[in-house]
Scaffold this motif. Structure first.
Motif, PDB file in Angstrom:
ATOM      1  N   ARG A  81       8.871   5.612 -12.113  1.00 46.66           N
ATOM      2  CA  ARG A  81       8.290   4.913 -10.965  1.00 46.66           C
ATOM      3  C   ARG A  81       7.703   3.561 -11.367  1.00 46.66           C
ATOM      4  N   LYS A  82       7.178   3.470 -12.583  1.00 51.59           N
ATOM      5  CA  LYS A  82       6.555   2.220 -13.021  1.00 51.59           C
ATOM      6  C   LYS A  82       7.569   1.083 -13.094  1.00 51.59           C
ATOM      7  N   VAL A  83       8.814   1.410 -13.408  1.00 52.21           N
ATOM      8  CA  VAL A  83       9.845   0.371 -13.444  1.00 52.21           C
ATOM      9  C   VAL A  83      10.060  -0.185 -12.041  1.00 52.21           C
ATOM     10  N   LEU A  84      10.099   0.711 -11.061  1.00 53.22           N
ATOM     11  CA  LEU A  84      10.248   0.246  -9.678  1.00 53.22           C
ATOM     12  C   LEU A  84       9.044  -0.595  -9.256  1.00 53.22           C
ATOM     13  N   ASN A  85       7.838  -0.174  -9.660  1.00 50.29           N
ATOM     14  CA  ASN A  85       6.655  -0.978  -9.352  1.00 50.29           C
ATOM     15  C   ASN A  85       6.793  -2.377  -9.938  1.00 50.29           C
ATOM     16  N   GLY A  86       7.368  -2.441 -11.145  1.00 50.56           N
ATOM     17  CA  GLY A  86       7.584  -3.734 -11.784  1.00 50.56           C
ATOM     18  C   GLY A  86       8.581  -4.583 -11.025  1.00 50.56           C
TER      19      GLY A  86
END
Length: 498
Positions: free
Chosen positions: A181-186
């Motif tokens: 999910r953190k990649v998508l947030n990025g």
């Protein structure tokens, strides 16, 4: 005086969205749960059986794909409490994760940290049923609460792969796909969309449809919109092609190997700190899994895993079966996902006010059973009990003694308890029970100290054969001394492969 009408009889029907399970189905699920529990236990997880009923307050608004806290659950209010006012609202659990959050918050002083638990049981969802979609179904979860280490996420993925193989899914017939999910947030951050931007939520909802509408459909929904299969027009997010490009690059970043995928993901997050952190976590997971021998043939980094990204806070994973089965029309289709999970660091915080890291996986047991049935790998246990027939109802004690001997030898056995008048009906009962053997002891056998043992499986095979010549050396019924009954039954069952 008018004659009072009798109340109508209740209809003998299963409620819509529910079903009944019989013999072999129940035994097949129990065996699968035993195999899964064996893997979970081997990884050091402890069993937990929490209440099937929780307060609606404890469940909260964490049921996926709903907008209201009570939507999608079977809920009711307790009776009015003294002093006025209604009692607590209660609900059947909709998954096994929300109860875990409550259990951990309630008992955290007595539990070890991290707390590693597995749980198995039915869950209930008050949603529209459909083909293969029931309102009650089994889940099989394993979670680690209290550890923020990426090693915990990697361990869950490894355990999931081992579990699939333990229940009979061959290597090559499944893949565990991992995203973060953190990649998508990025990606969203690189697009200039923050958490408080209403377009971020719209982008998330659109991404969640990727597996249904594909890249082209997502591109349309991120832009002006699209017309769905029914002809209805769905408004888009309103992004330009250039604004939507990072999201599409993210969703299609999967390459032929994990290293190339990671490089592509790194490019999509630009200079976003949270995005770079997410890529680093995926890279660490790959290294940890590779050190244990879990290569891309079993576990692969795949940014197209997007279901549930609105719920999870870090790594997210999904187990997909890659073999094909025929659909209702006979056309081949892939079976699809049977398990999913990820990191959810916000759930326990609802109770404690403090962030408690957690990660876990949930296996859809009924879907996994359906997959094995579709492959012909779960035919169910067709071995019914040995039937002790009743030739003289006054000698019931003798027949019960026979059944007792067979049971003490570890064999399934029962005495026929219907009307013993017709021996033919007793054999029909044995056939319906799929019994392998019948025991017969009439007055003549009793006087001679013998019993007749009928091999029902062999008898059925002989009945299907035009010529019995080939079976003359294998009679389907033999007489043996009474004290050799158990040994002969064991010999026949061994010959049947029981």
């Amino acid at each position: 005086m008018a004659k009072q009408k009798k109340p109508p009889r209740p209809r003998a029907v299963t409620p819509k969205g529910f079903r009944d399970y019989f013999g072999a189905e129940v035994e097949g699920r129990a065996e699968m749960l035993r195999q899964i529990a064996g893997v979970y236990h081997r990884y050091g997880f402890e069993a937990l059986e929490s209440s099937a009923v929780e307060t609606v307050e404890a469940l909260g608004k964490f049921l996926p794909d709903v907008d209201r806290p009570n939507e999608g659950v079977f809920a009711w209010q307790e009776a009015e409490v003294p002093g006025g006012g209604g009692g607590d609202w209660l609900a059947l659990r909709y998954d096994l994760t929300a109860p875990l959050a409550r259990v951990y918050a309630q008992h955290r002083q007595e539990l070890p940290t991290p707390y590693r638990r597995y749980a198995m049981g039915p869950v209930w969802r008050n949603e529209k049923p459909g083909p293969g979609r029931f309102r009650q179904f089994y889940q099989c979860d394993a979670d680690t609460v209290g550890s923020g280490s990426v090693a915990a996420d990697a361990e869950i993925c490894a355990m999931l792969a081992d579990t699939l193989e333990a229940v009979g899914i061959a290597r090559g017939d499944y893949v565990v796909r991992v995203n973060n999910r953190k990649v998508l947030n990025g990606v969203l951050e690189a697009m200039g969309l923050g958490d408080d931007d209403e377009r971020s939520a719209a982008v998330m909802r659109t991404i969640d449809k990727f597996d249904k509408v594909g890249e082209a459909g997502v591109r349309e929904l991120l832009g002006r919109g699209r017309r769905d299969a029914s002809g209805a027009y769905i408004d888009g997010v309103g992004l330009s092609d250039e604004q939507a490009k990072p999201v599409l690059n993210f969703l299609t970043a999967k390459c032929g190997d994990n290293a190339a995928t990671l490089l592509k993901l790194r490019a999509t997050v630009d200079d976003s700190a949270i995005g770079i952190e997410g890529v680093a976590e995926l890279q660490e997971m790959e290294q940890l899994l590779g050190a244990q021998g879990y290569g891309p043939d079993r576990i692969v980094i795949d940014p197209s895993v997007v279901r549930g990204l609105g719920y999870y806070t870090g790594p997210v994973f999904e187990a997909e079966l890659t073999f094909e089965i025929p659909d209702d029309t006979g056309r081949p289709r892939q079976f699809g996902s049977v398990a999913g999970g990820g990191r959810y660091d916000d759930l326990v915080k609802r109770f404690t006010g403090q962030e408690v890291p957690a990660t876990g996986v949930s296996i859809g047991v009924d879907r996994l059973l359906a997959a094995l049935h579709a492959r012909g790998q779960m035919q169910g246990d067709s071995h019914g009990p040995v039937i002790v027939t009743v030739m003289d109802r006054d000698r019931m004690a003798d027949y019960q003694a026979m059944a007792g001997e067979l049971r003490r030898a570890g064999l399934r056995a029962e005495v026929y308890l219907g009307n013993p008048k017709s021996f033919g009906n007793q054999l029909k009962y044995a056939d319906k029970r799929q019994s392998p053997v019948a025991i017969i002891e009439g007055a003549e056998e009793k006087a001679n100290g013998i019993v007749q043992i009928k091999d029902l499986v062999l008898g059925a095979q002989i009945a299907e054969t035009a010529s019995v010549e080939e079976w003359k050396d294998r009679p389907s019924q033999v007489a043996v001394p009474r004290d050799q009954m158990v040994a002969k039954v064991q010999e026949i069952l061994a010959g049947q492969g029981r």
